[in-house]
Design a protein around this motif. Structure first.
Motif, mmCIF file in Angstrom:
data_model
loop_
_atom_site.group_PDB
_atom_site.id
_atom_site.type_symbol
_atom_site.label_atom_id
_atom_site.label_comp_id
_atom_site.label_asym_id
_atom_site.label_seq_id
_atom_site.Cartn_x
_atom_site.Cartn_y
_atom_site.Cartn_z
ATOM 1 N N ASP A 82 25.999 4.757 31.894
ATOM 2 C CA ASP A 82 27.243 5.046 31.163
ATOM 3 C C ASP A 82 27.153 4.594 29.708
ATOM 4 O OD1 ASP A 82 28.508 6.266 33.239
ATOM 5 O OD2 ASP A 82 29.584 4.475 33.909
ATOM 6 N N GLY A 95 25.926 -4.171 27.171
ATOM 7 C CA GLY A 95 26.976 -3.226 27.552
ATOM 8 C C GLY A 95 27.896 -2.962 26.390
ATOM 9 N N SER A 129 23.276 0.261 31.168
ATOM 10 C CA SER A 129 23.591 1.197 32.258
ATOM 11 C C SER A 129 23.592 2.633 31.737
ATOM 12 C CB SER A 129 24.978 0.875 32.811
ATOM 13 O OG SER A 129 25.949 1.202 31.837
ATOM 14 N N GLU A 151 20.823 -8.057 29.401
ATOM 15 C CA GLU A 151 21.788 -7.016 29.768
ATOM 16 C C GLU A 151 22.633 -6.693 28.545
ATOM 17 O OE1 GLU A 151 22.100 -5.395 32.642
ATOM 18 O OE2 GLU A 151 20.494 -6.559 33.582
ATOM 19 N N SER A 210 19.385 9.694 33.215
ATOM 20 C CA SER A 210 19.292 9.194 34.581
ATOM 21 C C SER A 210 17.841 9.268 35.083
ATOM 22 C CB SER A 210 20.232 10.022 35.460
ATOM 23 O OG SER A 210 20.056 9.683 36.784
#
Ligand code: S3P
Length: 188
Positions: A114, A159, A112, A157, A139
């Motif tokens: 963040d 994180g 992501s 994924e 972004s």
């Protein structure tokens, strides 16, 4: 360890993803688990050019960097199967993308905004981010690149779970792909 779930693949494994996704850290661990050589495309480019990625951008410009990047990745894909961490822009080159599809298993480490923002704050030397509004640039790169990264064979994924966990996820996904007899396991 080299049991039946973690055997080396016949094809190179190419890690793609944005800056800060963890391609080099995960790639190094992946290579160790699979007992395959590891290469970092940016480091190979720096060795070939005799200067840093930031200096190549500054002195010769981005398009010169992209030319060297394409050549270096092509060379590594033609060598013995390895784990290859590519720079975030490499997969945007259609010729490189095609070569990766033809010769390798591509793994996209998807993170992501963040997570990328936090991780890219840890070091300088990324010319696309240095001296910019880093969050805004990341972004924009997500908008431009994620639709293209979707073409990867495997999507993981990532994180805040830590590198070991991400690496284990990649290993599992590669074993699943191998068991399912998908392109990931196809011989060269
Ligand atoms: C770039 C990513 C960098 C490096 C160069 C350009 C990009 O590599 O190749 O600064 O276009 O996203 P990392 O993704 O390993 O930081």
């Amino acid at each position: 360890m080299n049991d039946d779930t973690h055997t080396p693949l016949e094809r190179p494994i190419v890690l793609i993803g944005l800056m800060g996704a963890g391609k080099s850290s995960v790639g190094r661990r992946l290579a160790k688990s699979l007992e395959m050589p590891f290469f970092d495309a940016d480091q190979e480019i720096e060795a070939a050019a005799g200067c840093s990625v930031a200096e190549i951008f500054e002195v010769y410009g981005e398009s010169a960097f992209r030319d060297v990047e394409e050549k270096v990745i092509n060379r590594l894909l033609n060598d013995e199967p390895c784990v290859l961490a590519t720079g975030g822009g490499a997969y945007m080159n259609p010729d490189t993308r095609q070569r990766i599809a033809d010769k390798a298993v591509s793994v996209w480490l998807r993170a992501s905004l963040d997570v990328l923002f936090e991780r890219t704050g840890r070091r300088k030397g990324r010319p696309l981010l240095d001296n910019t509004d880093r969050r805004e640039t990341l972004s924009r790169l997500i908008d431009e690149r994620y639709p293209v990264y979707e073409a990867a064979d495997v999507v993981i994924e990532t994180g805040s779970e830590g590198i070991e966990v991400t690496t284990a996820r990649v290993l599992d996904a590669l074993s699943d792909a191998k068991r399912a007899g998908t392109r990931a396991a196809a011989p060269c």
